[in-house]
Write a protein that holds these residues in place. Structure first.
Motif, PDB file in Angstrom:
ATOM      1  N   THR A 535      -2.147   7.711  -5.520  1.00 43.66           N
ATOM      2  CA  THR A 535      -3.063   6.706  -4.961  1.00 43.66           C
ATOM      3  C   THR A 535      -4.496   7.203  -5.003  1.00 43.66           C
ATOM      4  O   THR A 535      -4.760   8.409  -5.074  1.00 43.66           O
ATOM      5  CB  THR A 535      -2.669   6.371  -3.515  1.00 43.66           C
ATOM      6  OG1 THR A 535      -3.397   5.248  -3.085  1.00 43.66           O
ATOM      7  CG2 THR A 535      -2.951   7.549  -2.586  1.00 43.66           C
ATOM      8  N   ASP A 536      -5.428   6.269  -4.947  1.00 41.73           N
ATOM      9  CA  ASP A 536      -6.843   6.641  -4.935  1.00 41.73           C
ATOM     10  C   ASP A 536      -7.354   6.884  -3.524  1.00 41.73           C
ATOM     11  O   ASP A 536      -8.159   7.783  -3.299  1.00 41.73           O
ATOM     12  CB  ASP A 536      -7.685   5.538  -5.594  1.00 41.73           C
ATOM     13  CG  ASP A 536      -7.397   5.407  -7.082  1.00 41.73           C
ATOM     14  OD1 ASP A 536      -7.364   6.443  -7.757  1.00 41.73           O
ATOM     15  OD2 ASP A 536      -7.196   4.272  -7.549  1.00 41.73           O
ATOM     16  N   PHE A 537      -6.868   6.077  -2.556  1.00 45.38           N
ATOM     17  CA  PHE A 537      -7.421   6.143  -1.206  1.00 45.38           C
ATOM     18  C   PHE A 537      -6.307   6.148  -0.155  1.00 45.38           C
ATOM     19  O   PHE A 537      -5.279   5.482  -0.314  1.00 45.38           O
ATOM     20  CB  PHE A 537      -8.350   4.952  -0.944  1.00 45.38           C
ATOM     21  CG  PHE A 537      -9.356   4.730  -2.032  1.00 45.38           C
ATOM     22  CD1 PHE A 537     -10.315   5.671  -2.317  1.00 45.38           C
ATOM     23  CD2 PHE A 537      -9.309   3.566  -2.798  1.00 45.38           C
ATOM     24  CE1 PHE A 537     -11.230   5.477  -3.341  1.00 45.38           C
ATOM     25  CE2 PHE A 537     -10.218   3.355  -3.822  1.00 45.38           C
ATOM     26  CZ  PHE A 537     -11.186   4.320  -4.094  1.00 45.38           C
ATOM     27  N   ILE A 538      -6.561   6.896   0.912  1.00 48.75           N
ATOM     28  CA  ILE A 538      -5.637   6.980   2.041  1.00 48.75           C
ATOM     29  C   ILE A 538      -6.401   6.606   3.303  1.00 48.75           C
ATOM     30  O   ILE A 538      -7.496   7.123   3.548  1.00 48.75           O
ATOM     31  CB  ILE A 538      -5.068   8.404   2.186  1.00 48.75           C
ATOM     32  CG1 ILE A 538      -4.362   8.826   0.894  1.00 48.75           C
ATOM     33  CG2 ILE A 538      -4.113   8.503   3.372  1.00 48.75           C
ATOM     34  CD1 ILE A 538      -4.037  10.299   0.824  1.00 48.75           C
ATOM     35  N   VAL A 539      -5.842   5.693   4.090  1.00 44.06           N
ATOM     36  CA  VAL A 539      -6.471   5.266   5.335  1.00 44.06           C
ATOM     37  C   VAL A 539      -5.540   5.606   6.486  1.00 44.06           C
ATOM     38  O   VAL A 539      -4.375   5.196   6.510  1.00 44.06           O
ATOM     39  CB  VAL A 539      -6.743   3.743   5.336  1.00 44.06           C
ATOM     40  CG1 VAL A 539      -7.420   3.332   6.645  1.00 44.06           C
ATOM     41  CG2 VAL A 539      -7.601   3.346   4.143  1.00 44.06           C
ATOM     42  N   TYR A 567       2.574   1.229   5.087  1.00 52.66           N
ATOM     43  CA  TYR A 567       3.446   2.388   5.352  1.00 52.66           C
ATOM     44  C   TYR A 567       3.728   2.397   6.852  1.00 52.66           C
ATOM     45  O   TYR A 567       2.850   2.678   7.661  1.00 52.66           O
ATOM     46  CB  TYR A 567       2.736   3.665   4.904  1.00 52.66           C
ATOM     47  CG  TYR A 567       3.514   4.956   5.050  1.00 52.66           C
ATOM     48  CD1 TYR A 567       4.115   5.555   3.950  1.00 52.66           C
ATOM     49  CD2 TYR A 567       3.604   5.616   6.277  1.00 52.66           C
ATOM     50  CE1 TYR A 567       4.777   6.768   4.056  1.00 52.66           C
ATOM     51  CE2 TYR A 567       4.283   6.822   6.407  1.00 52.66           C
ATOM     52  CZ  TYR A 567       4.862   7.387   5.282  1.00 52.66           C
ATOM     53  OH  TYR A 567       5.520   8.597   5.393  1.00 52.66           O
ATOM     54  N   LYS A 568       4.961   2.066   7.225  1.00 49.40           N
ATOM     55  CA  LYS A 568       5.355   1.966   8.631  1.00 49.40           C
ATOM     56  C   LYS A 568       6.486   2.952   8.913  1.00 49.40           C
ATOM     57  O   LYS A 568       7.346   3.170   8.062  1.00 49.40           O
ATOM     58  CB  LYS A 568       5.822   0.538   8.955  1.00 49.40           C
ATOM     59  CG  LYS A 568       4.819  -0.562   8.596  1.00 49.40           C
ATOM     60  CD  LYS A 568       5.431  -1.942   8.762  1.00 49.40           C
ATOM     61  CE  LYS A 568       4.494  -3.029   8.247  1.00 49.40           C
ATOM     62  NZ  LYS A 568       3.345  -3.251   9.146  1.00 49.40           N
ATOM     63  N   VAL A 569       6.483   3.524  10.085  1.00 48.59           N
ATOM     64  CA  VAL A 569       7.526   4.469  10.487  1.00 48.59           C
ATOM     65  C   VAL A 569       8.407   3.783  11.527  1.00 48.59           C
ATOM     66  O   VAL A 569       7.927   3.359  12.579  1.00 48.59           O
ATOM     67  CB  VAL A 569       6.914   5.762  11.063  1.00 48.59           C
ATOM     68  CG1 VAL A 569       8.017   6.716  11.505  1.00 48.59           C
ATOM     69  CG2 VAL A 569       6.014   6.436  10.027  1.00 48.59           C
ATOM     70  N   ALA A 680       3.525  -1.565  13.445  1.00 50.21           N
ATOM     71  CA  ALA A 680       2.252  -1.588  12.728  1.00 50.21           C
ATOM     72  C   ALA A 680       2.216  -0.435  11.725  1.00 50.21           C
ATOM     73  O   ALA A 680       3.041   0.486  11.771  1.00 50.21           O
ATOM     74  CB  ALA A 680       1.094  -1.479  13.711  1.00 50.21           C
ATOM     75  N   ASN A 681       1.252  -0.474  10.834  1.00 49.62           N
ATOM     76  CA  ASN A 681       1.115   0.574   9.820  1.00 49.62           C
ATOM     77  C   ASN A 681       0.678   1.893  10.453  1.00 49.62           C
ATOM     78  O   ASN A 681      -0.236   1.915  11.286  1.00 49.62           O
ATOM     79  CB  ASN A 681       0.088   0.171   8.760  1.00 49.62           C
ATOM     80  CG  ASN A 681       0.615  -0.880   7.816  1.00 49.62           C
ATOM     81  OD1 ASN A 681       1.761  -0.815   7.379  1.00 49.62           O
ATOM     82  ND2 ASN A 681      -0.211  -1.866   7.492  1.00 49.62           N
ATOM     83  N   MET A 682       1.331   2.957  10.028  1.00 50.92           N
ATOM     84  CA  MET A 682       0.874   4.289  10.411  1.00 50.92           C
ATOM     85  C   MET A 682      -0.213   4.760   9.437  1.00 50.92           C
ATOM     86  O   MET A 682      -1.202   5.385   9.826  1.00 50.92           O
ATOM     87  CB  MET A 682       2.047   5.279  10.388  1.00 50.92           C
ATOM     88  CG  MET A 682       1.679   6.694  10.750  1.00 50.92           C
ATOM     89  SD  MET A 682       1.177   6.871  12.473  1.00 50.92           S
ATOM     90  CE  MET A 682       2.762   6.697  13.283  1.00 50.92           C
ATOM     91  N   ILE A 683      -0.011   4.449   8.148  1.00 53.56           N
ATOM     92  CA  ILE A 683      -0.948   4.813   7.080  1.00 53.56           C
ATOM     93  C   ILE A 683      -1.011   3.623   6.130  1.00 53.56           C
ATOM     94  O   ILE A 683      -0.065   2.830   6.043  1.00 53.56           O
ATOM     95  CB  ILE A 683      -0.484   6.077   6.309  1.00 53.56           C
ATOM     96  CG1 ILE A 683      -0.148   7.225   7.260  1.00 53.56           C
ATOM     97  CG2 ILE A 683      -1.553   6.543   5.326  1.00 53.56           C
ATOM     98  CD1 ILE A 683       0.470   8.431   6.561  1.00 53.56           C
ATOM     99  N   MET A 684      -2.110   3.517   5.402  1.00 54.52           N
ATOM    100  CA  MET A 684      -2.198   2.559   4.308  1.00 54.52           C
ATOM    101  C   MET A 684      -2.770   3.255   3.087  1.00 54.52           C
ATOM    102  O   MET A 684      -3.592   4.175   3.201  1.00 54.52           O
ATOM    103  CB  MET A 684      -3.067   1.357   4.698  1.00 54.52           C
ATOM    104  CG  MET A 684      -2.442   0.481   5.782  1.00 54.52           C
ATOM    105  SD  MET A 684      -3.406  -1.000   6.137  1.00 54.52           S
ATOM    106  CE  MET A 684      -3.110  -1.974   4.656  1.00 54.52           C
TER     107      MET A 684
END
Length: 860
Positions: A535-539, A567-569, A680-684
């Protein structure tokens, strides 16, 4: 009484020589006592806060998370308002009220600056209730009366310059709340650093819980004469189904909150005590050296005492009494300094945002007792061997010059024992590199570290003879006759040089070991990222905050982005094909995730794992439970329903990124969750369109400017962040190890100072035959430098051996790159030479000022 008088006379006569040893005891005891006072004060602070903020009885839903847990969907578990009506009818209830509290929030000001604590303390949002008056009071303004008003705690207001009328925005998963400050509430007990905001009840319910008529907890007050325990029983009876609720008395609630903090405080306490122990170990070498040299210098004096009737026991006892005096003085000063150190640490913590009031300063009676016992016992034990040596001095020694000849036989035994221990330790380190499991290797590593350390300490005199000669040939010979004199002085007493160098060796060995481990971790993670991350970017948030939907929507609208991956846990209970069950985390991601993170597949097809009702498992988990592609898994999602999923792929766990992860498609997971309960998303992750990486990066940062809790990182940022995090951790450790190194430097100073006294007559004769003051000072400085370099070479070599072995254990966890940080190692080596120069300043100055005739006339 005679022995006591003799001991006191000798102690006071050599008070200058004892001073540095006393400083070593002082520093070590101060660190121990300071740690105990600091952690006890933190415990007191949290105990008071938890006790003051807990109601007589608190009612929570059974599914309520722990104090440190963030709900998967960002909304805390809740109770319907009807439960409050039931509780109010219970016997013995004076009053009950519903409370709302969430830590899944971020608060920003009108310029989108984060108002959260920078120390990791939580940001708490809720409604203002009567129960809050137990620990807070409204200092100015008034409590919020509607959706446009908010109240903030005074500490947060002071730190960020907030005042009544300023606008704040509270960000939660259900939306943002914009409101102006209507009041400021001050804590009546110490607030350790949490940022707290209060909304009116209706707004808190709607924006923090997602619906009206809900509460996260109920605060129940007991009627007069009703105990908390009885009230709890009455409330439980009124509720009927007690299994659906979690009821706690004030003491139970405070104890539960304390337990949630206990692990952090214990880690902090024992880590600091560990470094204090290292400093204490180094101090032992200083004390042993001090008393060994004092005994050697007083050989004729002790011989005369023996000649006029003193027994061995009396001489032995005299030296030990001196050690007790040294231990008492150093320990008493250390206890006082420890309390001062604790206050200093509290001031530092307050400066960085964690408020600790000196009014809560806690000095338990066990702290000074521990400091005194520790300091005195360690000092006496360190002086025991020199004391026994003093007791063996014969009356005939009164006829000899000061100093005792080395015991050749004991030296051979010591060398043989040192070689055996070092060899056994080396075997332990070698076994570490051959271990197949980290748990097994850790035992070998611990054994290897301890044995090699003890071995090097025991074999120090033998190594001193070899290493000092090599250093002399490389460094000292450049300084001509003065350099050769310095070399011979360092070799004159290898046991003393070995002990002095060993004190410095311990601290530097740990520095070198941790440097190798830290550099290897960074290099391994960087290599893994290069291979795996596409991936190019991590949020993501550095504080573990979930990505709120409004921020996720903003990311999806960024121009120049090819795809965005959620990305959900999900917490779930798995039932395996073999019938066993396990609580695991399942990652729900979009089908684009394999492009963002490249995972090697050992069986099946990872793309199919993102199909309907399919999943993947890690190779280690599959091997443990004999899972094969095509097997059915029962997955009971904690916040959702139970699914029957087919294993479509088994991914390799020979990695450090997402090791052991189990994947399922987000669309599959959504079928088993209600919309409001979906995590909710932990990371995107986001990938830019070809050629638009820079523009997309800038646009992505701009789109999240209103959400400062999230970091937008490209791969270079992510690597640098990882390096910085490990670097910060190592810097903290190096700072704590500095205490041991300071004590070791004091050891070099003490050794040189006593050595100068021992060689007073010799120095006078050398000055008489033409040695200038400048040459004399240079000789002592060079001697100090070579001792420091000797200790540094031993420490760095030993530490690199430890670090290399430790890296082999990390390789079993996916960190397979060994990197020796040569710049750090060489910097430490050069710094050690300067340490030697610094340590020699005072002894060299004193030697240069000696009166030649008085020095020659000195007895012995």
């Amino acid at each position: 009484m005679t022995v006591w008088k003799t001991s006191m006379r000798n102690f006071l006569a050599h008070k200058g020589r004892m001073a540095l040893s006393a400083v070593a005891v002082l520093l070590s005891v101060a660190f121990v006592c300071g740690t105990l006072v600091f952690t006890d004060t933190m415990n007191t602070t949290f105990d008071k806060l938890f006790a003051a903020s807990s109601a007589d009885v608190t009612v929570r839903p059974k599914a309520a998370e722990g104090a440190d847990d963030i709900p998967e969907n960002g909304k805390p578990a809740s109770l319907p308002a009807s439960v409050l009506a039931q509780v109010e009818k219970a016997e013995g209830v004076k009053g009950a009220e519903g409370g709302v509290m969430s830590m899944s929030v971020t608060v920003v000001d009108s310029r989108d600056r984060n108002m959260s604590a920078e120390t990791g303390a939580p940001t708490i949002a809720g409604n203002w209730t009567r129960n809050d008056l137990r620990s807070m009071e409204i200092a100015s303004g008034h409590a919020p009366r509607g959706p446009t008003e908010v109240m903030v705690d005074s500490d947060t207001a002071e730190k960020h310059g907030l005042k009544i009328g300023d606008e704040l925005r509270t960000i939660a998963v259900t939306g943002d709340v914009r409101a102006r400050i209507s009041g400021i509430a001050a804590f009546t007990v110490t607030n350790p650093g949490a940022a707290v905001v209060f909304l009116d009840t209706a707004t808190a319910q709607q924006k923090l819980l997602g619906a009206p008529g809900l509460f996260t907890h109920l605060s129940v007050t007991a009627d007069s004469g009703v105990s908390d325990t009885q009230l709890k029983k009455n409330v439980s009876a009124a509720l009927g189904d007690g299994a659906a609720y979690k009821l706690q008395t004030q003491d139970e609630a405070a104890a539960a909150d304390k337990d949630s903090m206990g692990s952090f405080l214990d880690v902090l306490k024992y880590a600091m005590l560990g470094f204090a122990g290292i400093a204490l170990l180094v101090g032992i070498f200083l004390i042993v050296n001090t008393f060994s040299m004092l005994v050697a210098q007083r050989t004729r004096e002790i011989g005369l005492m023996r000649a006029i009737g003193s027994s061995r026991k009396q001489v032995n006892r005299s030296v030990l009494i001196e050690a007790v005096l040294l231990g008492v003085v150093g320990s008493v000063l250390g206890v006082v300094a420890g309390i001062g150190l604790a206050v200093g640490l509290m001031k530092v913590m307050s400066a960085v945002g964690m408020e600790l009031s000196t009014g809560d300063l806690t000095v338990a009676w066990t702290t000074p007792v521990t400091g005194l016992v520790l300091g005195i016992v360690v000092t006496v034990l360190a002086a025991y061997v020199p004391a026994r040596r003093a007791g063996k001095v014969s009356p005939m020694a009164a006829l000899r010059d000061a100093g005792t000849p080395a015991d050749t036989r004991s030296g051979r035994v010591r060398a043989a024992l040192g070689l055996v221990l070092t060899g056994a330790g080396a075997a332990g380190l070698w076994a570490t590199t051959r271990a197949d499991e980290a748990s097994e290797g850790s035992l070998y590593l611990g054994l290897g570290v301890v044995l090699t350390l003890i071995g090097f300490i025991v074999i120090g005199p033998l190594l001193a003879g070899v290493v000092v000669r090599v250093l002399g040939a490389v460094v000292l010979r450049l300084f001509g006759p003065v350099g050769r004199l310095a070399e011979r002085n360092a070799l004159r007493n290898p046991r003393r040089t070995g002990a002095t160098g060993a004190a410095l060796m311990i601290g530097l060995a740990l520095v070198a070991c941790l440097s190798v481990v830290g550099s290897s971790m960074v290099a391994s993670a960087t290599e893994e990222l290069d291979k795996s991350v596409g991936t190019d970017f991590i949020v993501q948030s550095n504080t573990g905050q979930l990505i709120v939907p409004q921020a996720a929507d903003a990311i999806g609208k960024v121009p120049g982005i090819e795809h965005v991956t959620n990305y959900k846990v999900l917490a779930a209970k798995l039932t395996n094909p073999d019938g066993s069950t396990a609580d695991e985390q399942v990652i729900a991601a979009d089908a684009t995730y394999p492009q963002d993170l490249r995972r090697k597949t050992v069986a099946g097809d990872l793309a199919k794992a993102y199909g309907a009702d399919s999943m993947s498992v890690g190779s280690d988990y599959a091997a443990l439970h004999e899972i094969e592609v095509g097997d059915e898994m029962t997955v009971a999602f904690k916040a959702g329903e139970t699914a029957e999923l087919k294993v479509a792929a088994i991914t390799s766990d020979d990695t450090n990124v997402d090791r052991g992860a189990m994947y399922v498609n987000v669309t599959t997971a959504e079928r088993y969750f209600e919309a409001a309960a979906m995590p909710a998303n932990m990371i995107m992750f986001a990938a830019a369109e070809d050629g638009k990486e820079k523009e997309a990066y800038a646009a992505l940062k701009s789109s999240l400017a209103a959400y400062p809790q999230y970091n937008v990182q490209n791969q270079a940022d992510f690597k640098q962040d990882l390096k910085d995090q490990i670097g910060q951790l190592l810097n903290i450790v190096y700072g704590l190890l500095a205490l041991a190194i300071v004590v070791a430097v004091l050891g070099v100073v003490n050794t040189l100072a006593l050595s100068v006294v021992e060689r007073t007559r010799e120095i006078g004769l050398m000055r008489a035959i033409g040695l200038s003051r400048r040459q004399l000072r240079r000789m002592i400085r060079l001697e100090s430098v070579v001792i420091a370099l000797f200790g540094a070479l031993l420490g760095l070599g030993l530490g690199m051996g430890w670090g290399t072995s430790a890296q082999k254990l990390l390789a079993l966890e996916g960190l397979g790159v060994l990197e020796i940080p040569w710049p750090t190692i060489l910097t430490v080596l050069v710094a050690s030479a300067f340490v030697g120069l610094f340590a020699a300043l005072v002894p060299a100055f004193r030697a240069g000022r000696m009166n030649v005739l008085n020095a020659i006339a000195t007895d012995g």
